[in-house]
Design a protein around this motif. Structure first.
Motif, PDB file in Angstrom:
ATOM      1  N   ASP A 145     -22.022 -18.899 -34.923  1.00 46.30           N
ATOM      2  CA  ASP A 145     -21.573 -19.608 -35.988  1.00 46.30           C
ATOM      3  C   ASP A 145     -20.861 -20.634 -35.995  1.00 46.30           C
ATOM      4  O   ASP A 145     -20.997 -21.054 -37.650  1.00 46.30           O
ATOM      5  CB  ASP A 145     -20.329 -18.513 -36.777  1.00 46.30           C
ATOM      6  CG  ASP A 145     -21.212 -16.631 -36.571  1.00 46.30           C
ATOM      7  OD1 ASP A 145     -22.457 -16.626 -36.374  1.00 46.30           O
ATOM      8  OD2 ASP A 145     -21.016 -15.621 -36.947  1.00 46.30           O
ATOM      9  N   LYS A 146     -19.998 -21.574 -35.361  1.00 44.02           N
ATOM     10  CA  LYS A 146     -18.811 -22.391 -35.257  1.00 44.02           C
ATOM     11  C   LYS A 146     -19.404 -23.432 -35.038  1.00 44.02           C
ATOM     12  O   LYS A 146     -19.745 -24.531 -35.357  1.00 44.02           O
ATOM     13  CB  LYS A 146     -18.116 -22.514 -34.987  1.00 44.02           C
ATOM     14  CG  LYS A 146     -16.556 -23.790 -34.994  1.00 44.02           C
ATOM     15  CD  LYS A 146     -15.750 -23.126 -34.024  1.00 44.02           C
ATOM     16  CE  LYS A 146     -14.409 -24.320 -34.270  1.00 44.02           C
ATOM     17  NZ  LYS A 146     -13.355 -23.730 -33.514  1.00 44.02           N
ATOM     18  N   TRP A 147     -20.652 -23.327 -34.585  1.00 40.14           N
ATOM     19  CA  TRP A 147     -21.390 -24.747 -33.753  1.00 40.14           C
ATOM     20  C   TRP A 147     -22.385 -24.612 -33.845  1.00 40.14           C
ATOM     21  O   TRP A 147     -23.601 -25.889 -33.554  1.00 40.14           O
ATOM     22  CB  TRP A 147     -20.754 -24.952 -31.900  1.00 40.14           C
ATOM     23  CG  TRP A 147     -19.219 -25.175 -31.865  1.00 40.14           C
ATOM     24  CD1 TRP A 147     -18.648 -23.907 -31.395  1.00 40.14           C
ATOM     25  CD2 TRP A 147     -18.308 -26.168 -31.649  1.00 40.14           C
ATOM     26  NE1 TRP A 147     -17.290 -24.769 -31.179  1.00 40.14           N
ATOM     27  CE2 TRP A 147     -17.012 -25.457 -31.679  1.00 40.14           C
ATOM     28  CE3 TRP A 147     -18.659 -27.296 -32.158  1.00 40.14           C
ATOM     29  CZ2 TRP A 147     -16.034 -26.362 -32.060  1.00 40.14           C
ATOM     30  CZ3 TRP A 147     -16.870 -28.045 -32.524  1.00 40.14           C
ATOM     31  CH2 TRP A 147     -15.883 -27.819 -32.326  1.00 40.14           C
ATOM     32  N   ASN A 154     -12.439 -24.547 -24.682  1.00 37.04           N
ATOM     33  CA  ASN A 154     -11.757 -24.657 -25.661  1.00 37.04           C
ATOM     34  C   ASN A 154     -10.113 -25.210 -25.292  1.00 37.04           C
ATOM     35  O   ASN A 154      -9.380 -25.649 -25.652  1.00 37.04           O
ATOM     36  CB  ASN A 154     -11.140 -23.423 -26.421  1.00 37.04           C
ATOM     37  CG  ASN A 154     -12.493 -23.119 -27.140  1.00 37.04           C
ATOM     38  OD1 ASN A 154     -13.372 -23.884 -27.716  1.00 37.04           O
ATOM     39  ND2 ASN A 154     -13.135 -22.090 -27.682  1.00 37.04           N
ATOM     40  N   GLU A 210     -19.195 -17.884 -31.758  1.00 35.65           N
ATOM     41  CA  GLU A 210     -18.127 -18.369 -31.876  1.00 35.65           C
ATOM     42  C   GLU A 210     -19.281 -19.971 -32.380  1.00 35.65           C
ATOM     43  O   GLU A 210     -18.995 -20.756 -32.529  1.00 35.65           O
ATOM     44  CB  GLU A 210     -17.622 -19.211 -31.043  1.00 35.65           C
ATOM     45  CG  GLU A 210     -16.712 -20.411 -31.730  1.00 35.65           C
ATOM     46  CD  GLU A 210     -15.599 -20.830 -30.222  1.00 35.65           C
ATOM     47  OE1 GLU A 210     -15.109 -21.801 -30.203  1.00 35.65           O
ATOM     48  OE2 GLU A 210     -14.845 -19.769 -29.936  1.00 35.65           O
TER      49      GLU A 210
END
Length: 113
Positions: free
Chosen positions: A98-100, A50, A95
């Motif tokens: 859920d996000k990727w 990130n 993350e």
């Protein structure tokens, strides 16, 4: 099975990671070179992080990429996603899922020999 309160996880080994065609690492911190050494630089396709200050550089010969479009290229392949950091593993796993949209069965925490 281990239930850590947010997801159930089955204990898996380095051998399970190496059964995938490709290996992607998440996290280009101090633990990343050891993960690359453990899994083999020839098997690690990319490292994602990130921290935009790291994007485009290399760690142990493997390019560090930004998440997003680059990450999407690997999601459909037979890739293991290994969290290559010694902290915040559960938050990073959440993350990635859920996000990727990384599948839980393709996700591994840090490993060593």
């Amino acid at each position: 099975m281990v239930d850590n309160g947010c997801m159930k996880m089955k204990k898996r080994t380095r051998h399970d990671i190496l059964s995938y065609d490709k290996i992607i690492l998440w996290g280009a911190g101090f633990a990343c070179p050891a993960a690359i050494d453990c899994l083999g630089a020839e098997r690690v396709c990319a490292v994602f992080d990130n921290d935009e200050g790291k994007w485009g550089s290399r760690i142990s010969g493997v390019q560090i990429l930004s998440p997003g479009l680059e990450l999407g290229k690997f999601k459909e392949d037979n890739c293991a996603f290994v969290i290559s950091t010694n902290g915040y593993e559960y938050e990073i796993a959440r993350e990635l899922i859920d996000k990727w949209g990384i599948r839980e069965d393709a996700l591994f925490c840090n490993t060593n020999k």
